[in-house]
Scaffold this motif. Structure first.
Motif, PDB file in Angstrom:
ATOM      1  N   ARG A 193       2.956  -0.652 -25.462  1.00 14.78           N
ATOM      2  CA  ARG A 193       1.654  -0.592 -24.893  1.00 14.78           C
ATOM      3  C   ARG A 193       0.868  -1.572 -24.189  1.00 14.78           C
ATOM      4  N   MET A 194       1.718  -2.131 -23.458  1.00 14.74           N
ATOM      5  CA  MET A 194       1.773  -3.771 -23.050  1.00 14.74           C
ATOM      6  C   MET A 194       1.133  -3.511 -21.590  1.00 14.74           C
ATOM      7  N   ILE A 195       1.195  -3.876 -20.781  1.00 13.02           N
ATOM      8  CA  ILE A 195       0.661  -3.617 -19.241  1.00 13.02           C
ATOM      9  C   ILE A 195       1.218  -4.772 -18.539  1.00 13.02           C
ATOM     10  N   LEU A 196       1.750  -4.716 -17.614  1.00 14.24           N
ATOM     11  CA  LEU A 196       2.769  -5.390 -17.113  1.00 14.24           C
ATOM     12  C   LEU A 196       1.938  -7.429 -16.505  1.00 14.24           C
ATOM     13  N   SER A 197       0.759  -7.057 -16.262  1.00 16.29           N
ATOM     14  CA  SER A 197       0.308  -8.368 -16.107  1.00 16.29           C
ATOM     15  C   SER A 197       0.225  -9.197 -17.953  1.00 16.29           C
ATOM     16  N   THR A 198       0.222  -8.540 -18.495  1.00 15.31           N
ATOM     17  CA  THR A 198       0.915  -9.429 -20.172  1.00 15.31           C
ATOM     18  C   THR A 198       1.472  -9.458 -20.515  1.00 15.31           C
ATOM     19  N   PHE A 199       2.799  -8.724 -20.248  1.00 15.54           N
ATOM     20  CA  PHE A 199       4.373  -8.476 -20.565  1.00 15.54           C
ATOM     21  C   PHE A 199       5.113  -9.914 -19.073  1.00 15.54           C
ATOM     22  N   SER A 200       4.316 -10.264 -18.217  1.00 10.25           N
ATOM     23  CA  SER A 200       5.677 -10.520 -17.693  1.00 10.25           C
ATOM     24  C   SER A 200       5.376 -12.088 -18.093  1.00 10.25           C
ATOM     25  N   PRO A 201       4.557 -12.482 -18.225  1.00 10.17           N
ATOM     26  CA  PRO A 201       4.074 -13.974 -18.870  1.00 10.17           C
ATOM     27  C   PRO A 201       4.979 -14.246 -20.236  1.00 10.17           C
ATOM     28  N   SER A 202       5.133 -13.573 -20.708  1.00  9.08           N
ATOM     29  CA  SER A 202       5.006 -13.354 -21.995  1.00  9.08           C
ATOM     30  C   SER A 202       6.390 -13.955 -22.795  1.00  9.08           C
ATOM     31  N   THR A 203       6.346 -14.643 -23.706  1.00 17.37           N
ATOM     32  CA  THR A 203       7.894 -14.919 -24.312  1.00 17.37           C
ATOM     33  C   THR A 203       8.382 -13.907 -25.325  1.00 17.37           C
ATOM     34  N   VAL A 204       9.537 -13.768 -24.676  1.00 26.54           N
ATOM     35  CA  VAL A 204      10.131 -12.567 -25.976  1.00 26.54           C
ATOM     36  C   VAL A 204      11.454 -13.303 -26.700  1.00 26.54           C
TER      37      VAL A 204
END
Length: 118
Positions: free
Chosen positions: A26-37
């Motif tokens: 449920r995560m949009i790209l603009s939130t996911f891309s800069p995240s630390t996984v």
């Protein structure tokens, strides 16, 4: 509905490989891309430990015991995080958890069991 859904765990013999995957449903790209996984694991009777992490700018971090054997990767377009685990050892047996840390929150998967027999 969970934010993170993991797959790929199982029972293998020592020396074999497994690939874990995690999808941020449920995560949009603009939130996911800069995240630390990342991937954590917890073995019976032990504390949860960080196995590997990957920042939004591509910086990786591995715990010493998996260096050279495990590789973390991400597919931002698919909102997926992977952990390729090679040359598995019995001491890698644990429940593995996917995490995604955004600016605002930290999300955890439900965990997937990895069992390595000797």
């Amino acid at each position: 509905q969970r934010q993170l859904v993991e797959s790929g765990g199982g029972l293998v013999q020592a020396g074999e490989s497994l690939k874990l995957s995690c999808k941020a449903t449920r995560m949009i790209l603009s939130t996911f891309s800069p995240s630390t996984v990342g991937w954590y694991r917890q073995a019976p009777g032990k504390q949860r430990e960080l196995v590997a992490s990957l920042s939004g700018i591509g910086r990786t971090n591995y715990t010493d015991s998996v260096k050279g054997r495990f590789t973390i990767s991400r597919d931002n377009g698919q909102r997926r995080v992977h952990l390729q685990m090679n040359d598995l050892k019995p001491e890698d047996t644990a429940v593995y958890y996917c995490t995604v840390a955004t600016i605002r929150d930290e999300y955890w998967g439900q965990g997937t069991q990895v069992t390595v027999s000797s």
